[in-house]
Motif scaffolding. Structure first.
Motif, PDB file in Angstrom:
ATOM      1  N   GLY A 104       0.831  -1.207   0.000  1.00 15.61           N
ATOM      2  CA  GLY A 104       0.000   0.000   0.000  1.00 15.61           C
ATOM      3  C   GLY A 104       0.861   1.250   0.000  1.00 15.61           C
ATOM      4  O   GLY A 104       1.984   1.244   0.492  1.00 15.61           O
ATOM      5  N   LYS A 105       0.336   2.316  -0.603  1.00 14.02           N
ATOM      6  CA  LYS A 105       1.061   3.585  -0.672  1.00 14.02           C
ATOM      7  C   LYS A 105       0.212   4.702  -0.089  1.00 14.02           C
ATOM      8  O   LYS A 105      -1.018   4.665  -0.156  1.00 14.02           O
ATOM      9  CB  LYS A 105       1.418   3.943  -2.115  1.00 14.02           C
ATOM     10  N   PHE A 106       0.921   5.723   0.455  1.00 13.40           N
ATOM     11  CA  PHE A 106       0.260   6.865   1.076  1.00 13.40           C
ATOM     12  C   PHE A 106       0.904   8.148   0.574  1.00 13.40           C
ATOM     13  O   PHE A 106       2.123   8.221   0.408  1.00 13.40           O
ATOM     14  CB  PHE A 106       0.426   6.801   2.599  1.00 13.40           C
ATOM     15  N   SER A 107       0.087   9.172   0.366  1.00 17.03           N
ATOM     16  CA  SER A 107       0.578  10.490  -0.029  1.00 17.03           C
ATOM     17  C   SER A 107       1.169  11.196   1.182  1.00 17.03           C
ATOM     18  O   SER A 107       0.586  11.171   2.272  1.00 17.03           O
ATOM     19  CB  SER A 107      -0.590  11.328  -0.581  1.00 17.03           C
ATOM     20  N   LEU A 108       2.289  11.871   1.003  1.00 16.82           N
ATOM     21  CA  LEU A 108       2.867  12.638   2.099  1.00 16.82           C
ATOM     22  C   LEU A 108       2.243  14.030   2.211  1.00 16.82           C
ATOM     23  O   LEU A 108       2.406  14.694   3.220  1.00 16.82           O
ATOM     24  CB  LEU A 108       4.391  12.745   1.942  1.00 16.82           C
ATOM     25  N   GLU A 109       1.515  14.476   1.201  1.00 18.70           N
ATOM     26  CA  GLU A 109       0.845  15.776   1.288  1.00 18.70           C
ATOM     27  C   GLU A 109      -0.208  15.780   2.387  1.00 18.70           C
ATOM     28  O   GLU A 109      -0.325  16.726   3.135  1.00 18.70           O
ATOM     29  CB  GLU A 109       0.198  16.151  -0.049  1.00 18.70           C
ATOM     30  N   ASP A 110      -0.992  14.698   2.466  1.00 20.96           N
ATOM     31  CA  ASP A 110      -2.073  14.661   3.464  1.00 20.96           C
ATOM     32  C   ASP A 110      -2.193  13.317   4.185  1.00 20.96           C
ATOM     33  O   ASP A 110      -3.085  13.127   4.994  1.00 20.96           O
ATOM     34  CB  ASP A 110      -3.402  15.025   2.818  1.00 20.96           C
ATOM     35  N   GLY A 111      -1.310  12.367   3.900  1.00 19.16           N
ATOM     36  CA  GLY A 111      -1.332  11.060   4.553  1.00 19.16           C
ATOM     37  C   GLY A 111      -2.353  10.096   3.998  1.00 19.16           C
ATOM     38  O   GLY A 111      -2.479   8.964   4.482  1.00 19.16           O
ATOM     39  N   SER A 112      -3.077  10.497   2.966  1.00 15.26           N
ATOM     40  CA  SER A 112      -4.156   9.658   2.433  1.00 15.26           C
ATOM     41  C   SER A 112      -3.617   8.471   1.641  1.00 15.26           C
ATOM     42  O   SER A 112      -2.525   8.538   1.067  1.00 15.26           O
ATOM     43  CB  SER A 112      -5.085  10.494   1.540  1.00 15.26           C
ATOM     44  N   PRO A 113      -4.395   7.375   1.607  1.00 14.77           N
ATOM     45  CA  PRO A 113      -3.972   6.207   0.828  1.00 14.77           C
ATOM     46  C   PRO A 113      -4.085   6.503  -0.665  1.00 14.77           C
ATOM     47  O   PRO A 113      -5.040   7.131  -1.115  1.00 14.77           O
ATOM     48  CB  PRO A 113      -4.966   5.121   1.246  1.00 14.77           C
ATOM     49  N   VAL A 114      -3.077   6.074  -1.435  1.00 15.71           N
ATOM     50  CA  VAL A 114      -3.101   6.285  -2.884  1.00 15.71           C
ATOM     51  C   VAL A 114      -2.987   4.981  -3.662  1.00 15.71           C
ATOM     52  O   VAL A 114      -3.118   4.985  -4.883  1.00 15.71           O
ATOM     53  CB  VAL A 114      -2.001   7.279  -3.341  1.00 15.71           C
ATOM     54  N   LYS A 115      -2.729   3.862  -2.960  1.00 14.79           N
ATOM     55  CA  LYS A 115      -2.666   2.561  -3.626  1.00 14.79           C
ATOM     56  C   LYS A 115      -3.155   1.491  -2.662  1.00 14.79           C
ATOM     57  O   LYS A 115      -2.749   1.457  -1.511  1.00 14.79           O
ATOM     58  CB  LYS A 115      -1.230   2.257  -4.071  1.00 14.79           C
ATOM     59  N   ALA A 116      -4.040   0.639  -3.162  1.00 18.68           N
ATOM     60  CA  ALA A 116      -4.586  -0.463  -2.365  1.00 18.68           C
ATOM     61  C   ALA A 116      -3.473  -1.407  -1.961  1.00 18.68           C
ATOM     62  O   ALA A 116      -2.448  -1.480  -2.644  1.00 18.68           O
ATOM     63  CB  ALA A 116      -5.654  -1.191  -3.167  1.00 18.68           C
ATOM     64  N   PRO A 117      -3.634  -2.095  -0.875  1.00 16.93           N
ATOM     65  CA  PRO A 117      -4.844  -2.288  -0.099  1.00 16.93           C
ATOM     66  C   PRO A 117      -5.102  -1.217   0.969  1.00 16.93           C
ATOM     67  O   PRO A 117      -6.049  -1.324   1.726  1.00 16.93           O
ATOM     68  CB  PRO A 117      -4.626  -3.652   0.557  1.00 16.93           C
ATOM     69  N   ALA A 118      -4.263  -0.192   1.054  1.00 21.31           N
ATOM     70  CA  ALA A 118      -4.451   0.854   2.061  1.00 21.31           C
ATOM     71  C   ALA A 118      -5.785   1.565   1.849  1.00 21.31           C
ATOM     72  O   ALA A 118      -6.140   1.906   0.717  1.00 21.31           O
ATOM     73  CB  ALA A 118      -3.312   1.854   1.989  1.00 21.31           C
ATOM     74  N   THR A 119      -6.527   1.769   2.939  1.00 18.12           N
ATOM     75  CA  THR A 119      -7.818   2.454   2.858  1.00 18.12           C
ATOM     76  C   THR A 119      -7.948   3.599   3.855  1.00 18.12           C
ATOM     77  O   THR A 119      -8.841   4.416   3.722  1.00 18.12           O
ATOM     78  CB  THR A 119      -8.980   1.468   3.109  1.00 18.12           C
ATOM     79  N   ARG A 120      -7.068   3.641   4.850  1.00 18.23           N
ATOM     80  CA  ARG A 120      -7.100   4.703   5.865  1.00 18.23           C
ATOM     81  C   ARG A 120      -5.837   5.540   5.777  1.00 18.23           C
ATOM     82  O   ARG A 120      -4.766   5.029   5.465  1.00 18.23           O
ATOM     83  CB  ARG A 120      -7.179   4.109   7.268  1.00 18.23           C
ATOM     84  N   SER A 121      -5.969   6.812   6.117  1.00 21.29           N
ATOM     85  CA  SER A 121      -4.814   7.708   6.127  1.00 21.29           C
ATOM     86  C   SER A 121      -3.841   7.334   7.225  1.00 21.29           C
ATOM     87  O   SER A 121      -4.210   6.706   8.220  1.00 21.29           O
ATOM     88  CB  SER A 121      -5.279   9.149   6.342  1.00 21.29           C
ATOM     89  N   LEU A 122      -2.592   7.744   7.045  1.00 22.68           N
ATOM     90  CA  LEU A 122      -1.589   7.576   8.086  1.00 22.68           C
ATOM     91  C   LEU A 122      -1.981   8.411   9.299  1.00 22.68           C
ATOM     92  O   LEU A 122      -2.639   9.447   9.159  1.00 22.68           O
ATOM     93  CB  LEU A 122      -0.224   8.048   7.584  1.00 22.68           C
ATOM     94  N   LYS A 123      -1.564   7.990  10.470  1.00 16.88           N
ATOM     95  CA  LYS A 123      -1.815   8.744  11.694  1.00 16.88           C
ATOM     96  C   LYS A 123      -0.947   9.992  11.664  1.00 16.88           C
ATOM     97  O   LYS A 123       0.263   9.921  11.487  1.00 16.88           O
ATOM     98  CB  LYS A 123      -1.488   7.903  12.920  1.00 16.88           C
ATOM     99  N   SER A 124      -1.568  11.158  11.817  1.00 23.38           N
ATOM    100  CA  SER A 124      -0.822  12.411  11.769  1.00 23.38           C
ATOM    101  C   SER A 124      -0.628  12.981  13.161  1.00 23.38           C
ATOM    102  O   SER A 124      -1.368  12.667  14.096  1.00 23.38           O
ATOM    103  CB  SER A 124      -1.544  13.422  10.883  1.00 23.38           C
ATOM    104  N   TYR A 125       0.392  13.808  13.280  1.00 24.80           N
ATOM    105  CA  TYR A 125       0.714  14.476  14.533  1.00 24.80           C
ATOM    106  C   TYR A 125       0.783  15.978  14.294  1.00 24.80           C
ATOM    107  O   TYR A 125       0.999  16.432  13.167  1.00 24.80           O
ATOM    108  CB  TYR A 125       2.050  13.966  15.094  1.00 24.80           C
TER     109      TYR A 125
END
Length: 138
Positions: A104-125
Motif C-alpha cells: 500500500g502507498k500513502f501520499s505525504l501531502e495529506d497522509g491519504s492512501p493512494v494505492k490499495a490495499p491501504a484504505t485509511r490515512s496515516l496517523k498524523s501528529y
C-alpha cells in the motif's frame, strides 16, 4: 424464559467488554523536537523533502515539508493492518511512502492512501515551528 434472556444479555455484555479495535494505529505519546539546523533534518530545507525519525510514535516518524501545508508529521506505522507494526518507507521522489508488508502507498501531502490495499490515512501528529525549532506532538 426471563432468566434465559437475562443470561444471554449478561453474557453478551461480558464478552464484549475488554475488546480493542486493532484496525487503528494506537495512540502513544509523541514529544519530538529539534532545531531545523539538525543534520538529520537537512532534507526538509526545500518543499518535497522528507526524513524518517526513529524512536517516536509507534514505528517512528515521517517528517515532510509540504508545498501547501508547511511541515507535516505522520507515524511510520502503516494504517493497513497496524497490528503488524509495519513501518512505511520513503519512495523516490519523496511524494509517497510505501508499506513494505502490503504494498500500500500513502501520499505525504495529506497522509491519504493512494494505492490499495491501504484504505485509511496515516496517523498524523501536530507540528509547530518556533524560533528555528520544529516540534512534533500529539
Amino acid at each position: 424464559m426471563k432468566r434465559f434472556l437475562t443470561a444471554i444479555l449478561l453474557s453478551l455484555v461480558c464478552f464484549s467488554c475488554g475488546k480493542t479495535d486493532s484496525s487503528y494505529v494506537p495512540n502513544v505519546a509523541v514529544n519530538f523536537s529539534a532545531p531545523l539546523t539538525d543534520p538529520r533534518l537537512s532534507k526538509l530545507t526545500a518543499s518535497g523533502g522528507a526524513v524518517l525519525i526513529s524512536g517516536y510514535g509507534v514505528c517512528g516518524l515521517v517528517l515532510y515539508r509540504s508545498a501547501s501545508a508547511g511541515y507535516v508529521a505522520y507515524d511510520r506505522c502503516s494504517s493497513y493492518e497496524p497490528e503488524k507494526r509495519c513501518a512505511v518507507t520513503l519512495d523516490s521522489p519523496t511524494l509517497t511512502v510505501t508499506d513494505p508488508c502490503s504494498g500500500g502507498k500513502f501520499s505525504l501531502e495529506d497522509g491519504s492512501p493512494v494505492k490499495a490495499p491501504a484504505t485509511r490515512s496515516l496517523k498524523s501528529y501536530s507540528v509547530t515551528v518556533r524560533g528555528g525549532e520544529i516540534a512534533v506532538q500529539n
